[in-house]
Each structure stands twice: as C-alpha cells, then as structure tokens.
Design a protein around this motif. Structure first.
Motif, short mmCIF file in Angstrom:
data_model
loop_
_atom_site.label_atom_id
_atom_site.label_comp_id
_atom_site.label_asym_id
_atom_site.label_seq_id
_atom_site.Cartn_x
_atom_site.Cartn_y
_atom_site.Cartn_z
N THR A 32 0.76 -1.16 0.17
CA THR A 32 0.13 0.18 -0.12
C THR A 32 0.90 1.34 0.02
O THR A 32 0.66 2.18 -0.67
CB THR A 32 -0.96 0.03 1.23
OG1 THR A 32 -0.08 -0.07 2.57
CG2 THR A 32 -2.11 -1.16 1.20
N ARG A 226 0.10 6.10 6.90
CA ARG A 226 -1.27 5.96 6.49
C ARG A 226 -1.67 6.95 5.29
O ARG A 226 -2.32 6.34 4.53
CB ARG A 226 -2.31 6.07 7.65
CG ARG A 226 -3.60 5.44 7.65
CD ARG A 226 -4.15 5.23 8.82
NE ARG A 226 -4.17 6.18 9.71
CZ ARG A 226 -5.28 6.99 9.95
NH1 ARG A 226 -6.11 6.66 9.37
NH2 ARG A 226 -5.11 7.80 11.02
N ALA A 227 -1.16 7.96 5.45
CA ALA A 227 -1.65 9.02 4.14
C ALA A 227 -1.06 8.55 3.09
O ALA A 227 -1.64 8.64 1.81
CB ALA A 227 -1.14 10.46 4.76
N VAL A 230 -3.08 5.79 1.57
CA VAL A 230 -4.27 6.01 1.13
C VAL A 230 -4.16 6.70 -0.29
O VAL A 230 -4.95 6.42 -1.24
CB VAL A 230 -5.13 6.89 2.21
CG1 VAL A 230 -6.35 7.27 1.51
CG2 VAL A 230 -5.40 6.05 3.37
N ASN A 231 -3.41 7.59 -0.39
CA ASN A 231 -3.28 8.43 -1.77
C ASN A 231 -1.64 8.99 -1.62
O ASN A 231 -1.13 9.96 -1.15
CB ASN A 231 -3.84 9.71 -1.62
CG ASN A 231 -4.16 10.48 -2.79
OD1 ASN A 231 -3.17 10.55 -3.50
ND2 ASN A 231 -5.32 11.01 -3.08
N ARG A 232 -0.78 8.10 -2.35
CA ARG A 232 0.69 8.61 -2.63
C ARG A 232 0.85 9.89 -3.05
O ARG A 232 1.71 10.73 -2.89
CB ARG A 232 1.54 7.40 -3.46
CG ARG A 232 1.21 6.13 -2.93
CD ARG A 232 1.81 5.16 -3.77
NE ARG A 232 3.16 5.21 -3.85
CZ ARG A 232 3.65 5.48 -5.16
NH1 ARG A 232 2.89 5.90 -6.25
NH2 ARG A 232 4.97 5.78 -5.28
N ALA A 292 -5.12 -4.73 0.84
CA ALA A 292 -5.33 -3.45 1.19
C ALA A 292 -6.00 -3.59 2.68
O ALA A 292 -5.84 -2.68 3.17
CB ALA A 292 -6.56 -3.00 0.15
N SER A 293 -6.62 -4.66 3.14
CA SER A 293 -7.25 -4.61 4.27
C SER A 293 -6.51 -5.47 5.41
O SER A 293 -6.15 -6.64 5.19
CB SER A 293 -8.79 -5.36 4.13
OG SER A 293 -9.51 -5.65 5.31
#
Length: 345
Positions: A32, A226-227, A230-232, A292-293
C-alpha cells in the motif's frame, strides 16, 4: 476424527495462522505504501530464525556480516543517485545510518553473543540486527525505481528474493538450526496443553497488531505512512516524503518478519531457504485481503492456518498444494469484481 483431535488441529491452525497474519500484514503495508509486492518477506523470517538460533549457541550470527554489507551498499547507492547534488548534511546522515549504525550493532553483537543471553534478550538483539536491513534493502533495490510500474517492481522483488536466498546460504550454510523455547511454561486446558511457545505466539501477535494500530493512528510518522498508503500523490503534495515512508514500511516489514522467525525457530528447524514457503502463506492471506485490508488479511491468515492444519491431517502429501490452491478462487473473484483498472500514472 474425534473431538480431541479436532481441538488439536484447530489449536495448531490458529498458532500457524497467527504467524502468517504478521507476514500478511507486513506484505499489505509494503504494497500500500510502495506498490511493491514484497516477495523477499520470507527471507526476513529465515534470517530472524537463524539469527536467534545462532545467538542461543553463543555464536555471532551471519546476519551481522549481511547487515554490514547491506549498509555499505545502501550508502553507495544513495551516494551514486545523489552525486549531482551533494548535500554534506544529508551525506552525514546517510553515513551515520548506513555505516555507523550497522558497525555499532555489529560491535554490540560481538560483545553480547558469547554471553548466551536469555531467550527474550536474544529476540530483542535479533530484531535490532534485522530491522535496519529493511530500509537498506529499500535504498538499494527499490528507491531508485520507485516510480516504475508494479510489474517492474515485482520482477525486481523476485530478483531480490533470489539474491537474499543465495546470501543466506553463504552466511548461514546449508545446515538447519532450531532455537530454544522462549519459555518452558505449560498451561493445561482440558484435553489441550498450551506450551509457553504457543502462548508466546498468541501474545506477540496480538501485541504487535495493537502496536501497529496505535502507530498508524497516533504518532506523526504513522499518520504520514497511512496517508501515503491512502493517496501517494496527495501525500507528496502536502510534503510527506515518499522515500521516508518507503523506508519506514520496509523497516516495519523487516521487524515483523524477524519477529515471525523468532516465533517459528523454537517450533521447527529452519534452513536458509525455509522462509520462502512460509512467506507465500502470508502472501495468500494478503491476497485474500486484496492487498489492502489489515483486518481481513489477519482473518484470512487464520483461515490459511486452519486449512493447512486439516490438510496435514487428511492428506499431508498434498498439504502445500491445498493451501496454495486457496488463491485461485480469490483471484478469479477479484478479477470479476474489480475488472481492469489502469495503473496509476
């Protein structure tokens, strides 16, 4: 099959599944954050187990030499990639992390190893030795091509796996090793007997998951990681370093791999190439979790452990085939559920 055998198989499956959960979570974390399908995750398991086993005998493990080699290679890689714009402050930080840190760890290991440390102290020293290898590996193999396609990163990952397996043979030899149990405590529970090692697996897995949850939600570095997951692109736009996030992700993967190896070493004899099959089972759990999870990956890992346990009882010669077959219906379902999506530009 009577009830007692059923309980024993469930216990064995949950124990193995707890270890696979750590590996699956590490694979999801790395993917991720960096888009790398990290095939060499199993090598950290083997390195951790062999390091612990050698520390138990009072010998300096081969991973100390590996750590020094990785550190030098990481420093040279960063120097080569940044030679056009040399920053003395950054060069000093790189030298401290890539050269001085492994040298200090090596000196500490040479001092402590002959003392035959208590089991938990040996585990702590094992983690200290293995943890920096993750960021070093990222700096050597993946940071220079961080913007490459997922397929390219996957091919490089396979190459790194083959290289690390060969290095494991060079530094550890072909002989298998087994570590002493972390504790000799036994807890009877009806027909079952929970050994201290089994309880250690449950406790360490639970604590590790809680620690990761805290890390992702409280410290600034965890929130940045974590950011990035979620959105590189968005993370880069607000000033979060993709390189630093990748280094942290690989460092955590190395810690989780080494921890898994330390939990496995007292249970089974580990060879230099044993980590690959173990890592693949964690990979199956990660795939079931759609890479992802984290919760779904952990639950899937328990399921993989249970399937492996019952397959060992009913058809031991087909155990691995049955376990790896689990991935086929999942991939078919994912292909129909999500269809084709273009790769991120």
């Amino acid at each position: 099959m009577d009830a007692t055998i059923l309980l024993f198989l469930i216990q064995d499956g949950i124990t193995n599944g707890a270890i696979y959960a750590l590996l699956g979570i590490a694979l999801v974390l790395v993917f991720t954050v960096t888009r790398v399908i990290f095939v060499p995750q199993g090598e950290f398991v083997a390195y951790g187990a062999l390091t612990l086993a050698m520390l138990d005998t009072g010998k300096v493990p081969g991973t100390v030499g590996l750590l020094l080699v990785f550190g030098v290679c990481a420093f040279l890689s960063q120097l080569w990639n940044g030679w056009r714009d040399i920053d003395l402050a950054r060069l000093g930080r790189d030298a401290a992390f890539n050269l001085l840190l492994p040298a200090a760890i090596a000196a500490m290991t040479f001092w402590l190893a002959p003392m035959k440390l208590p089991p938990w102290a040996s585990v702590a020293l094992t983690l200290v030795i293995i943890a920096p290898m993750g960021p070093y590996l990222y700096a050597i193999a993946f940071r220079p091509i961080a913007e490459a396609s997922v397929l390219t990163l996957f091919i490089v990952s396979i190459g790194v796996h083959l290289a690390m397996t060969g290095l494991g043979l060079v530094f550890f030899g072909a002989e298998g090793f087994r570590a002493r149990p972390l504790t000799d405590v036994t807890v009877p529970a009806g027909p079952l007997v929970f050994t201290g090692q089994t309880l250690s697996v449950y406790a360490v897995t639970l604590v590790s998951m809680l620690a990761l949850s805290f890390f992702f939600h409280k410290p600034l570095f965890g929130k940045a990681l974590r950011a990035t997951a979620v959105n590189r692109l968005g993370a880069r736009l607000v000033g979060i370093s993709a390189s630093l996030s990748g280094s942290i992700a690989f460092g955590l993967a190395a810690i989780l791999g080494a921890l898994s190896g330390a939990l496995i070493a007292p249970i089974a004899t580990v060879f230099y190439d044993s980590g690959f099959i173990i890592g693949l089972k964690g990979f199956i759990a990660a795939i079931i979790g759609s890479l992802a999870s984290y919760p779904l990956t952990a639950l899937a890992a328990i399921g993989v452990g249970l399937v492996e346990s019952f397959a060992s009882f009913h058809a031991s010669y087909l155990k691995e085939v049955i376990v790896f077959t689990l991935i086929i219906p999942v991939l078919i379902w994912l292909s129909f559920a999500h269809g084709h999506t273009d790769e991120e530009d």
